[in-house]
Structure formats: C-alpha cells, structure tokens
Write a protein that holds these residues in place. Structure first.
Motif, PDB file in Angstrom:
ATOM      1  N   VAL A 104     -12.473  31.596  55.519  1.00  0.00           N
ATOM      2  CA  VAL A 104     -12.653  31.524  54.068  1.00  0.00           C
ATOM      3  C   VAL A 104     -11.337  31.770  53.334  1.00  0.00           C
ATOM      4  CG1 VAL A 104     -15.063  32.252  54.243  1.00  0.00           C
ATOM      5  CG2 VAL A 104     -13.297  33.970  53.797  1.00  0.00           C
ATOM      6  N   LEU A 105     -10.369  32.389  54.008  1.00  0.00           N
ATOM      7  CA  LEU A 105      -9.071  32.641  53.371  1.00  0.00           C
ATOM      8  C   LEU A 105      -8.168  31.421  53.410  1.00  0.00           C
ATOM      9  CD1 LEU A 105      -8.282  36.218  54.741  1.00  0.00           C
ATOM     10  CD2 LEU A 105      -9.215  35.604  52.504  1.00  0.00           C
ATOM     11  N   GLY A 106      -8.527  30.423  54.229  1.00  0.00           N
ATOM     12  CA  GLY A 106      -7.639  29.288  54.395  1.00  0.00           C
ATOM     13  C   GLY A 106      -6.391  29.698  55.161  1.00  0.00           C
ATOM     14  N   PRO A 107      -5.339  28.878  55.153  1.00  0.00           N
ATOM     15  CA  PRO A 107      -4.092  29.250  55.825  1.00  0.00           C
ATOM     16  C   PRO A 107      -3.522  30.542  55.255  1.00  0.00           C
ATOM     17  CG  PRO A 107      -4.100  26.921  55.255  1.00  0.00           C
ATOM     18  CD  PRO A 107      -5.283  27.527  54.573  1.00  0.00           C
ATOM     19  N   THR A 108      -2.951  31.375  56.115  1.00  0.00           N
ATOM     20  CA  THR A 108      -2.513  32.706  55.683  1.00  0.00           C
ATOM     21  C   THR A 108      -1.020  32.827  55.448  1.00  0.00           C
ATOM     22  OG1 THR A 108      -2.169  33.452  57.961  1.00  0.00           O
ATOM     23  CG2 THR A 108      -4.382  33.742  57.008  1.00  0.00           C
ATOM     24  N   GLY A 109      -0.204  31.940  56.020  1.00  0.00           N
ATOM     25  CA  GLY A 109       1.214  32.231  56.095  1.00  0.00           C
ATOM     26  C   GLY A 109       1.454  33.181  57.260  1.00  0.00           C
ATOM     27  N   THR A 110       2.688  33.603  57.442  1.00  0.00           N
ATOM     28  CA  THR A 110       3.033  34.427  58.608  1.00  0.00           C
ATOM     29  C   THR A 110       2.691  35.893  58.427  1.00  0.00           C
ATOM     30  OG1 THR A 110       5.291  34.672  57.759  1.00  0.00           O
ATOM     31  CG2 THR A 110       4.882  32.865  59.308  1.00  0.00           C
ATOM     32  N   THR A 111       2.409  36.329  57.199  1.00  0.00           N
ATOM     33  CA  THR A 111       2.043  37.723  56.948  1.00  0.00           C
ATOM     34  C   THR A 111       0.535  37.889  57.055  1.00  0.00           C
ATOM     35  OG1 THR A 111       3.911  38.021  55.435  1.00  0.00           O
ATOM     36  CG2 THR A 111       2.111  39.616  55.278  1.00  0.00           C
ATOM     37  N   PRO A 112       0.052  38.794  57.913  1.00  0.00           N
ATOM     38  CA  PRO A 112      -1.392  38.967  58.070  1.00  0.00           C
ATOM     39  C   PRO A 112      -2.053  39.356  56.746  1.00  0.00           C
ATOM     40  CG  PRO A 112      -0.207  40.083  59.838  1.00  0.00           C
ATOM     41  CD  PRO A 112       0.824  39.659  58.835  1.00  0.00           C
ATOM     42  N   LEU A 113      -3.152  38.699  56.425  1.00  0.00           N
ATOM     43  CA  LEU A 113      -3.885  38.973  55.197  1.00  0.00           C
ATOM     44  C   LEU A 113      -4.982  39.999  55.445  1.00  0.00           C
ATOM     45  CD1 LEU A 113      -4.329  35.434  53.575  1.00  0.00           C
ATOM     46  CD2 LEU A 113      -2.484  37.106  53.236  1.00  0.00           C
ATOM     47  N   ASP A 114      -5.177  40.889  54.462  1.00  0.00           N
ATOM     48  CA  ASP A 114      -6.298  41.819  54.564  1.00  0.00           C
ATOM     49  C   ASP A 114      -7.462  41.310  53.732  1.00  0.00           C
ATOM     50  OD1 ASP A 114      -5.845  42.483  51.883  1.00  0.00           O
ATOM     51  OD2 ASP A 114      -4.812  44.359  52.349  1.00  0.00           O
ATOM     52  N   GLU A 115      -8.509  42.124  53.644  1.00  0.00           N
ATOM     53  CA  GLU A 115      -9.747  41.687  53.019  1.00  0.00           C
ATOM     54  C   GLU A 115      -9.650  41.539  51.503  1.00  0.00           C
ATOM     55  OE1 GLU A 115     -10.687  43.751  56.898  1.00  0.00           O
ATOM     56  OE2 GLU A 115      -9.292  44.046  55.227  1.00  0.00           O
ATOM     57  N   SER A 116      -8.575  42.037  50.906  1.00  0.00           N
ATOM     58  CA  SER A 116      -8.412  41.904  49.457  1.00  0.00           C
ATOM     59  C   SER A 116      -7.744  40.587  49.064  1.00  0.00           C
ATOM     60  CB  SER A 116      -7.589  43.076  48.900  1.00  0.00           C
ATOM     61  OG  SER A 116      -6.247  43.020  49.389  1.00  0.00           O
ATOM     62  N   ALA A 117      -7.281  39.812  50.039  1.00  0.00           N
ATOM     63  CA  ALA A 117      -6.597  38.549  49.745  1.00  0.00           C
ATOM     64  C   ALA A 117      -7.563  37.559  49.105  1.00  0.00           C
ATOM     65  CB  ALA A 117      -6.022  37.955  51.015  1.00  0.00           C
ATOM     66  N   PRO A 118      -7.113  36.793  48.110  1.00  0.00           N
ATOM     67  CA  PRO A 118      -8.008  35.817  47.468  1.00  0.00           C
ATOM     68  C   PRO A 118      -8.360  34.684  48.419  1.00  0.00           C
ATOM     69  CG  PRO A 118      -5.750  35.561  46.671  1.00  0.00           C
ATOM     70  CD  PRO A 118      -5.772  36.807  47.501  1.00  0.00           C
ATOM     71  N   PRO A 119      -9.636  34.330  48.523  1.00  0.00           N
ATOM     72  CA  PRO A 119     -10.035  33.232  49.409  1.00  0.00           C
ATOM     73  C   PRO A 119      -9.482  31.900  48.914  1.00  0.00           C
ATOM     74  CG  PRO A 119     -11.920  34.618  48.842  1.00  0.00           C
ATOM     75  CD  PRO A 119     -10.801  35.010  47.927  1.00  0.00           C
ATOM     76  N   ARG A 120      -9.040  31.077  49.849  1.00  0.00           N
ATOM     77  CA  ARG A 120      -8.561  29.725  49.541  1.00  0.00           C
ATOM     78  C   ARG A 120      -9.063  28.753  50.601  1.00  0.00           C
ATOM     79  NH1 ARG A 120      -3.830  32.810  48.139  1.00  0.00           N
ATOM     80  NH2 ARG A 120      -3.405  32.709  45.906  1.00  0.00           N
ATOM     81  N   PRO A 121     -10.367  28.573  50.699  1.00  0.00           N
ATOM     82  CA  PRO A 121     -10.917  27.673  51.727  1.00  0.00           C
ATOM     83  C   PRO A 121     -10.514  26.231  51.471  1.00  0.00           C
ATOM     84  CG  PRO A 121     -12.622  28.280  50.155  1.00  0.00           C
ATOM     85  CD  PRO A 121     -11.422  29.113  49.813  1.00  0.00           C
ATOM     86  N   GLU A 122     -10.305  25.471  52.540  1.00  0.00           N
ATOM     87  CA  GLU A 122      -9.859  24.086  52.407  1.00  0.00           C
ATOM     88  C   GLU A 122     -10.877  23.061  52.904  1.00  0.00           C
ATOM     89  OE1 GLU A 122      -5.006  24.426  52.673  1.00  0.00           O
ATOM     90  OE2 GLU A 122      -6.105  23.748  54.438  1.00  0.00           O
ATOM     91  N   THR A 123     -11.720  23.436  53.842  1.00  0.00           N
ATOM     92  CA  THR A 123     -12.641  22.479  54.452  1.00  0.00           C
ATOM     93  C   THR A 123     -14.072  22.739  53.977  1.00  0.00           C
ATOM     94  OG1 THR A 123     -13.145  23.871  56.366  1.00  0.00           O
ATOM     95  CG2 THR A 123     -11.166  22.471  56.498  1.00  0.00           C
ATOM     96  N   PRO A 124     -14.974  21.752  54.150  1.00  0.00           N
ATOM     97  CA  PRO A 124     -16.379  21.995  53.804  1.00  0.00           C
ATOM     98  C   PRO A 124     -16.965  23.204  54.529  1.00  0.00           C
ATOM     99  CG  PRO A 124     -16.009  19.659  54.119  1.00  0.00           C
ATOM    100  CD  PRO A 124     -14.744  20.342  54.535  1.00  0.00           C
TER     101      PRO A 124
END
Length: 309
Positions: A104-124
């Motif tokens: 649900v977060l979509g691609p993260t980049g190289t820095t690990p994302l925690d649960e507060s990161a804004p979701p950026r889903p890309e696929t259905p």
C-alpha cells in the motif's frame, strides 16, 4: 479456550497460521470459499459466522495477477474487508486482525519506511488493499498487519520465479538493484498469532518484514545457491523490459494467457521495497527468526518434493 475465525485461511499464509494455532491448542475455524465453513467475502459475511468468536483474522485477498480487473480486486480486498469489519462490530468481537500488505506504500526508495509514511499505491491490487485496511480500521478493535514479500514452502504464486532460476532463464532487470526485504511465511504467521492477544495494539498498523534488506539480484543469487546453481545471462535494460512486457500483454492477454513478463512486474522488479519493523518489535514482541538461507533451503526442498524445481 477462545475461538478464532480465520477468513480466507486455507491459502499459503493461512496454512502456516493454522499449523501454529493447532500446535498451540487454540480453537479455530477456517472460513473461506473452500474452507470448513464456506464463505465468500465478495458476496457477504454472515454475522452468525463471527457471533461466537473471540477474535477474527481476515486473510481473504486476491493477489496481483494479469487479467484481473480492478472491480474484482475491490470486491474482495476492499468491500470484503468492510463486510468482515462490520460483522465483527455487530457481533462485539474482541479483536480483528486484518492482513494487509506493505504494498500500500508503493515504492519506498532506499530508506526503509515506517507505518507513518503516506500510502502511495500504484497498482489495482495495492489500491484496493489500502481501501480494505481503511475499511477494517473503521472497527476500533482492529489490528492491521502489513507483511512484506512473503516467501516459503507452499507459495505457488512464486513458483515461476524459482523455476526460471533453476532452468537458468531468469534475468534481472535494470541490474537487479532494487532492494527487497523478504520475510518467511512462518514468521508472518507468528506475527498474526501474537497480534491476536498483544495488549494495547487495537487501531495500530504494523510492518512485518524480514531482517535482511538486499537487492533483487542478490536475492535471486541466494535462491540459485539454494538450488545448487548460479544466475546466468546479462541483466535486461529497464526500457527494453518495459517494452517487452507491453508487447507480451498485447499478444497474450486477449487469448486468456498470463504473460511471463508484464509492465507491472517490471515495475515491481525495479523499485525499492524496504520497511522499518521496530514498531512490531516494540508492541507485538515480534522479530523475524528464520534466516534467509535457512528459509530458502526449506522452500527449495518443498519445490523439489513437488517436482517444481
């Protein structure tokens, strides 16, 4: 002993979870389209199903695959999740554990994302899973788990990946530099078991991912080593893979066949997917226990026992 209802509990992850609950002596019922109790969340969730349940685990989901339209994903991943949560609320269930995905977060980049990161889903699949976890959290007693890339014995979804490595036909894309964080299915099942009872976790979201963050190329090489082989051939440039995926979709999808490469798969194989898991450690008392090499050895043994690798 309190009763646990496992909705969609006869799949890859559900099978690992039922093994854990059975070993712990817990009373549980599997409710799914082909389970002990027939239930299809896309059609409805009878309140009577959860009326005598202490806790419910919602594992029902449609994974990302070609030829599935977004409405089909939504019927199970989003609307199904809403129906489960509403049934739990009406029945006064003590806790609902809803299994979502880090996707649900979509691609993260190289820095690990925690649960507060804004979701950026890309696929259905990712979009409808996000809708589903939001619907589930409307029930205040819900705990959301977001597993990362789950692997292990019983995972038929990833069999083509293992087979292509065994046959020497697998190729990385874009140098295989995308970072992944695979987690063994038994570790995820243990996280679900802990989430059933961990105090003070209602309303929380928890990432469940492995202890190693490694490139897809390195992950594939570790699988190859477990298979007793090595990766062969050059990596495919990303633009070429993207064009090939689109061409295969155009040639195969109209005839009801799943292409060996799609643009969605190219996107997955070329974007970083890494996550912070400290919240699960602190609140659930969970940490991954199964090392990658040990986990892959068991997975390869299962593949070979079935004649798939």
């Amino acid at each position: 002993m309190s009763r646990v209802i496992l909705i969609g509990g006869n799949g890859f992850l559900g099978t690992a979870l039922t093994s854990r609950l059975r070993a712990a002596g817990r009373d549980f019922v599997v409710a799914s389209r082909s389970g002990t109790v027939p239930v299809d969340v896309a059609e409805g969730v009878p309140q009577a199903l959860v009326a005598d349940a202490d806790a419910v685990v919602n594992l029902a989901s449609i994974l990302g695959r070609p030829r599935i339209d977004e409405g089909t994903y939504r019927a199970v991943n989003a609307e199904g999740a809403r129906r489960v949560a509403e049934a739990c609320a009406a029945a006064g269930v003590r806790r609902l554990v809803h299994v979502s995905t880090t996707g649900v977060l979509g691609p993260t980049g190289t820095t690990p994302l925690d649960e507060s990161a804004p979701p950026r889903p890309e696929t259905p699949y990712e979009r409808t899973k996000l809708e589903g976890e939001r619907a589930a959290r409307a029930f205040a007693r819900t705990v959301v788990l977001r597993p990362g890339h789950v692997y292990g014995p019983g995972d038929r979804h990833m069999l083509p990946f293992y087979r292509s490595i065994a046959k020497g036909t697998f190729r990385t894309i874009g140098g295989g530099r995308a970072l992944w964080q695979p987690v063994h299915v038994d570790d995820v099942a243990r996280a679900i078991e802990l989430a059933l009872d961990a105090p003070g976790t209602e309303g929380g979201i928890f990432h469940v991912a492995g202890s190693e963050r490694l490139s897809l190329g390195a992950f594939a090489a570790r699988i190859a080593a477990a298979l007793g082989t090595t990766l062969r051939g050059p990596s495919i440039p990303t633009p070429l893979a993207w064009g090939l995926g689109g061409l295969l979709e155009a040639l195969m999808l109209p005839f009801g066949s799943d292409p060996p490469l799609t643009r969605a798969r190219v996107r997955t194989m070329t974007t970083h997917r890494v996550y912070a898991i400290e919240r699960a450690r602190a609140s659930l008392g969970w940490a991954p226990r199964i090392g990658l090499d040990d986990g892959l050895a068991g997975t390869v043994a299962w593949c070979r026992a079935g004649g798939w690798a």
